[in-house]
Design a protein around this motif. Structure first.
Motif, PDB file in Angstrom:
ATOM      1  N   ALA A  56      49.808  49.216  44.917  1.00 47.80           N
ATOM      2  CA  ALA A  56      50.452  49.878  43.882  1.00 47.80           C
ATOM      3  C   ALA A  56      49.924  51.064  42.788  1.00 47.80           C
ATOM      4  CB  ALA A  56      49.730  49.075  42.344  1.00 47.80           C
ATOM      5  N   LEU A  57      48.790  51.609  43.224  1.00 49.33           N
ATOM      6  CA  LEU A  57      48.402  53.057  42.609  1.00 49.33           C
ATOM      7  C   LEU A  57      49.513  54.363  43.345  1.00 49.33           C
ATOM      8  CD1 LEU A  57      44.506  52.549  43.193  1.00 49.33           C
ATOM      9  CD2 LEU A  57      45.896  52.462  41.592  1.00 49.33           C
ATOM     10  N   GLY A  58      49.581  53.779  44.641  1.00 48.17           N
ATOM     11  CA  GLY A  58      50.746  55.144  45.633  1.00 48.17           C
ATOM     12  C   GLY A  58      52.038  54.214  44.966  1.00 48.17           C
ATOM     13  N   PHE A  59      52.676  53.594  45.052  1.00 48.63           N
ATOM     14  CA  PHE A  59      54.306  52.704  45.045  1.00 48.63           C
ATOM     15  C   PHE A  59      54.674  52.021  43.890  1.00 48.63           C
ATOM     16  CE2 PHE A  59      52.407  54.094  49.176  1.00 48.63           C
ATOM     17  CZ  PHE A  59      54.180  55.145  49.254  1.00 48.63           C
TER      18      PHE A  59
ATOM     19  N   ILE B 173      40.046  47.996  39.856  1.00 48.32           N
ATOM     20  CA  ILE B 173      40.808  48.389  41.385  1.00 48.32           C
ATOM     21  C   ILE B 173      40.911  47.312  41.609  1.00 48.32           C
ATOM     22  CG2 ILE B 173      40.940  49.332  43.172  1.00 48.32           C
ATOM     23  CD1 ILE B 173      41.439  51.054  41.455  1.00 48.32           C
ATOM     24  N   GLU B 174      39.392  45.821  41.522  1.00 49.08           N
ATOM     25  CA  GLU B 174      40.008  44.988  42.061  1.00 49.08           C
ATOM     26  C   GLU B 174      41.179  44.145  41.904  1.00 49.08           C
ATOM     27  OE1 GLU B 174      37.004  46.407  40.396  1.00 49.08           O
ATOM     28  OE2 GLU B 174      35.004  45.457  41.753  1.00 49.08           O
ATOM     29  N   GLN B 175      41.719  43.831  41.044  1.00 43.44           N
ATOM     30  CA  GLN B 175      42.517  43.177  39.834  1.00 43.44           C
ATOM     31  C   GLN B 175      43.735  43.837  40.951  1.00 43.44           C
ATOM     32  OE1 GLN B 175      41.311  43.826  35.784  1.00 43.44           O
ATOM     33  NE2 GLN B 175      43.096  42.406  35.900  1.00 43.44           N
ATOM     34  N   TYR B 176      44.227  45.189  40.893  1.00 48.02           N
ATOM     35  CA  TYR B 176      45.229  45.784  41.816  1.00 48.02           C
ATOM     36  C   TYR B 176      45.116  44.774  43.489  1.00 48.02           C
ATOM     37  CZ  TYR B 176      46.368  49.134  38.472  1.00 48.02           C
ATOM     38  OH  TYR B 176      46.894  49.620  37.593  1.00 48.02           O
ATOM     39  N   ILE B 177      43.844  44.627  44.229  1.00 44.65           N
ATOM     40  CA  ILE B 177      43.889  44.732  45.542  1.00 44.65           C
ATOM     41  C   ILE B 177      44.434  43.548  45.494  1.00 44.65           C
ATOM     42  CG2 ILE B 177      42.712  44.622  46.754  1.00 44.65           C
ATOM     43  CD1 ILE B 177      42.709  46.986  46.093  1.00 44.65           C
ATOM     44  N   GLU B 178      43.821  42.255  44.760  1.00 44.19           N
ATOM     45  CA  GLU B 178      43.986  40.298  44.826  1.00 44.19           C
ATOM     46  C   GLU B 178      45.661  40.566  44.308  1.00 44.19           C
ATOM     47  OE1 GLU B 178      42.813  37.137  45.087  1.00 44.19           O
ATOM     48  OE2 GLU B 178      41.033  38.538  45.624  1.00 44.19           O
ATOM     49  N   ALA B 179      45.766  41.009  43.610  1.00 35.64           N
ATOM     50  CA  ALA B 179      47.519  40.823  42.776  1.00 35.64           C
ATOM     51  C   ALA B 179      48.293  41.256  44.093  1.00 35.64           C
ATOM     52  CB  ALA B 179      47.618  41.582  41.825  1.00 35.64           C
TER      53      ALA B 179
ATOM     54  N   THR C 263      56.805  41.175  38.866  1.00 39.80           N
ATOM     55  CA  THR C 263      55.754  39.716  39.847  1.00 39.80           C
ATOM     56  C   THR C 263      54.119  40.323  39.506  1.00 39.80           C
ATOM     57  OG1 THR C 263      57.492  39.570  41.302  1.00 39.80           O
ATOM     58  CG2 THR C 263      55.234  38.785  41.559  1.00 39.80           C
ATOM     59  N   PHE C 264      54.069  41.501  39.833  1.00 41.10           N
ATOM     60  CA  PHE C 264      52.604  42.015  39.740  1.00 41.10           C
ATOM     61  C   PHE C 264      51.826  42.230  38.193  1.00 41.10           C
ATOM     62  CE2 PHE C 264      49.919  46.371  39.699  1.00 41.10           C
ATOM     63  CZ  PHE C 264      48.864  46.264  40.449  1.00 41.10           C
ATOM     64  N   LEU C 265      53.177  42.825  37.509  1.00 38.32           N
ATOM     65  CA  LEU C 265      52.214  43.029  35.879  1.00 38.32           C
ATOM     66  C   LEU C 265      51.661  41.609  35.634  1.00 38.32           C
ATOM     67  CD1 LEU C 265      54.824  45.511  34.456  1.00 38.32           C
ATOM     68  CD2 LEU C 265      52.423  45.678  34.894  1.00 38.32           C
ATOM     69  N   THR C 266      52.537  40.148  36.148  1.00 36.83           N
ATOM     70  CA  THR C 266      52.505  39.036  35.717  1.00 36.83           C
ATOM     71  C   THR C 266      50.565  38.546  36.602  1.00 36.83           C
ATOM     72  OG1 THR C 266      54.981  38.606  35.463  1.00 36.83           O
ATOM     73  CG2 THR C 266      53.386  36.647  35.791  1.00 36.83           C
ATOM     74  N   LEU C 267      50.796  38.743  37.421  1.00 38.66           N
ATOM     75  CA  LEU C 267      50.089  38.574  38.592  1.00 38.66           C
ATOM     76  C   LEU C 267      48.567  39.616  37.793  1.00 38.66           C
ATOM     77  CD1 LEU C 267      51.069  38.370  42.214  1.00 38.66           C
ATOM     78  CD2 LEU C 267      49.526  36.141  40.803  1.00 38.66           C
ATOM     79  N   MET C 268      48.708  40.110  37.291  1.00 39.23           N
ATOM     80  CA  MET C 268      47.315  41.061  36.606  1.00 39.23           C
ATOM     81  C   MET C 268      47.435  40.794  35.165  1.00 39.23           C
ATOM     82  SD  MET C 268      46.791  44.178  38.519  1.00 39.23           S
ATOM     83  CE  MET C 268      45.607  45.132  37.611  1.00 39.23           C
ATOM     84  N   GLY C 269      47.581  39.827  34.717  1.00 37.37           N
ATOM     85  CA  GLY C 269      47.948  39.428  33.153  1.00 37.37           C
ATOM     86  C   GLY C 269      48.320  40.221  32.318  1.00 37.37           C
ATOM     87  N   ILE C 270      49.374  40.543  32.547  1.00 37.19           N
ATOM     88  CA  ILE C 270      50.138  42.265  31.108  1.00 37.19           C
ATOM     89  C   ILE C 270      50.756  41.477  31.441  1.00 37.19           C
ATOM     90  CG2 ILE C 270      50.816  44.361  31.354  1.00 37.19           C
ATOM     91  CD1 ILE C 270      48.506  45.261  33.288  1.00 37.19           C
TER      92      ILE C 270
END
Length: 568
Positions: A175-178, A295-301, A271-278
């Motif tokens: 997610a950080l890159g793409f 960053i742990e949230q990014y990796i988990e999602a 989908t990613f934002l939902t998993l991040m709780g945003i």
């Protein structure tokens, strides 16, 4: 094999570093010194067989993208006064390692990962000054999700005796890159922008290591090859200054293992934002929460999303125009190919005999065969996932690849190999032949070695698979690597030398064999390619290789019928 627990601990312990927090500076250099625009470097002098080479590791090629810089284009590295200790590699970019776990041995993982490793054959113990050396810039693979330029996987030793400079590096992943929100704050393709930044850094600093900045080969494997091809098509590279040749191993920008269409990436983003709780719909608020998230949230999602389909959720995307953003991919890549983008760049490209055997364990682990039985759309190549005719195309894929009521692991592996990797490379070669331009050379790597690294990792290989050609170009350096004395006494050493010869011939002469008879470019002689089964030249023709021709004909018609590019 995956060592996930170990890397989860490593991840938590290493994230959140500030600018150069983990870097060391010295008042004097007791090793090999060099100087780049940001300051002085102190590297190491190393030996491999009869070759002496210098190595500068973990060198920042830009400012770390921390805090408010998380999704922005990289900024110039901050200058330093003392010698930067370039004897060890820096952090690798945030990721959860799901393949080749024992092979990767990073020092740490964190967002302060924008660093390069420069390896240079020395001239009487010093950086070369008599001649300018060609430069190879290596773009690592890893599904845009994992990997690094570290020498645990990509050691430069085999190339150092051949009169070239090798530069490996890290770029933002996952997610950080793409991630693309199609906004000025998060436009997507940050990882591609990182590669462009590195290439510009090479233009500014390559000569200081004895390199010829007008003779740069951009070389990538898997997602790295797809990134190379994407940048070949980018408006940012059309002046020909950043690189002059390209090598693609098991990857392409089109008809490959990812979908770059904006509707698809929009679904991925939601989908990613939902998993991040945003849950906000305000772009600026979303951006603010993404900046503040751990960053742990990014990796988990991201891991949750990848486990659901077995495919990388984040990849390059066709961008919209945003004020203040340098666009990287301005149109559908297939359209860019038709426009002639990149046609003046000589290309060497290839695939392996059975690409997806490498992912067999991952396919089983994520239960993809059962998921495909429940959702026929998963049988489609990713690039067709957003086709308006996908309901008509899915049964055709299943008819070709599934013999019974349910798909088997062997059948899914074959589908993956043909539709995700082989076809995209062959199609790219075909389009280059049809459109003319610089010569291109195609190969299949089918050499089954005596000592195979993936066997050491427990893969129990039958055919030659994804990543194996890489192991003969770069040396690996971990406790699971094949010992040099074992490798030295086998026929694999002959193949390793021969494959490096192919790469170097292309880098120096734009010709992998130096003979049209031994290896004709794809524009001649019935579309021939090199079938590498031993360290001897063996040409095969797409028109007479029934199995390869059949898969190309089938998938070409599928894409054409599905209007996969969805243009107009």
């Amino acid at each position: 094999m995956l060592r996930l627990a170990f890397f989860a601990v490593l991840l938590v312990g290493a994230l959140g570093s500030s600018d150069y927090t983990n870097r060391v500076f010295k008042e004097s250099c007791d090793g090999l010194s060099a100087e780049v625009d940001s300051g002085k470097l102190c590297g190491l002098i190393k030996e491999y067989k009869n070759t002496t080479f210098g190595t500068f590791r973990g060198v920042p090629y830009a400012k770390p993208p921390l805090a408010e810089l998380r999704f922005k284009e990289l900024q110039k590295a901050e200058a330093w006064e003392d010698y930067f200790d370039a004897s060890v590699e820096g952090s690798i970019c945030p990721q959860r390692i799901i393949l080749f776990g024992p092979l990767m041995a990073p020092r740490s993982i964190g967002e302060d990962c924008i660093n390069a490793n420069i390896h240079v054959p020395l001239e009487n113990g010093a950086l070369p000054t008599k001649t300018k050396l060609p430069i190879i810039v290596w773009v690592h693979g890893g599904a845009f999700t994992v990997g690094s330029g570290d020498s645990d996987v990509y050691g430069p030793e085999y190339l150092m005796s051949r009169g070239v400079i090798v530069i490996t590096f890290n770029y933002r992943l996952g997610a950080l890159g793409f991630l693309s929100l199609n906004t000025p704050s998060v436009p997507g393709n940050s990882g591609l922008r990182d590669i462009l930044t590195l290439l510009r850094w090479v233009q500014e600093n390559g000569a200081k290591f004895g390199g010829d900045v007008d003779d740069v080969t951009l070389f990538g494997q898997s997602a790295g090859a797809s990134a190379v091809h994407m940048l070949l098509l980018s408006p940012q590279t059309q002046n020909g200054k950043l690189f002059q040749k390209a090598i693609l191993q098991s990857g392409s920008a089109v008809r490959s293992f990812f979908n770059y269409q904006p509707p698809y990436t929009a679904t991925v983003a939601q989908t990613f934002l939902t998993l991040m709780g945003i849950n906000s719909t305000d772009p600026e608020e979303i951006h603010k929460q993404l900046i503040e998230a751990d960053i742990e949230q990014y990796i988990e999602a991201s891991s949750t999303m990848q486990d659901a389909t077995g495919l990388p959720p984040f990849a390059p995307v066709i961008e919209s125009t945003h004020e203040g953003v340098n666009i990287v991919i301005d149109k559908d890549p297939e359209e860019l190919i038709e426009m002639g983008r990149g046609q003046n760049i000589p290309m060497l490209l290839g695939f392996t005999e059975d690409e997806c055997f490498t992912f067999r364990g991952r396919i089983a682990e994520t239960n993809l065969t059962t998921k495909l039985d429940a959702n026929a759309d998963l049988a489609l190549p990713p690039a067709l996932a957003t086709s308006p005719l996908k309901d008509e195309l899915s049964p055709r894929m299943k008819e070709r690849y599934v013999s019974g009521e349910k798909i088997t692991l062997d059948e899914f592996q074959n589908l993956c190999s043909e539709a995700y990797f082989k076809y995209g490379v062959i199609y790219t070669a075909q389009r280059r032949e049809q459109l003319g331009g610089a010569e291109s050379f195609l190969y299949q790597f089918a050499y089954r070695g005596e000592h195979r690294l993936l066997d050491v990792l427990g893969y129990k290989l039958k055919k030659t698979c994804h990543f194996e050609d890489v192991t003969y170009v770069f040396q690996q350096h971990t406790n699971v690597s094949i010992p040099e004395d074992v490798f030295e006494g086998s026929v694999d050493r002959d193949m390793q030398n021969w494959l490096v010869d192919i790469v170097i011939n292309f880098v120096k002469k734009s010709d992998p064999a130096g003979s049209v008879v031994n290896w004709p470019p794809i524009s001649r002689f019935l579309f021939r390619y090199q079938d590498i089964v031993e360290n001897k030249y063996k040409t095969a023709s797409l028109l007479t290789d029934t199995k390869t021709k059949d898969l190309v004909d089938f998938l070409t018609k599928l894409y054409n019928d599905g209007a996969a590019t969805q243009r107009g």
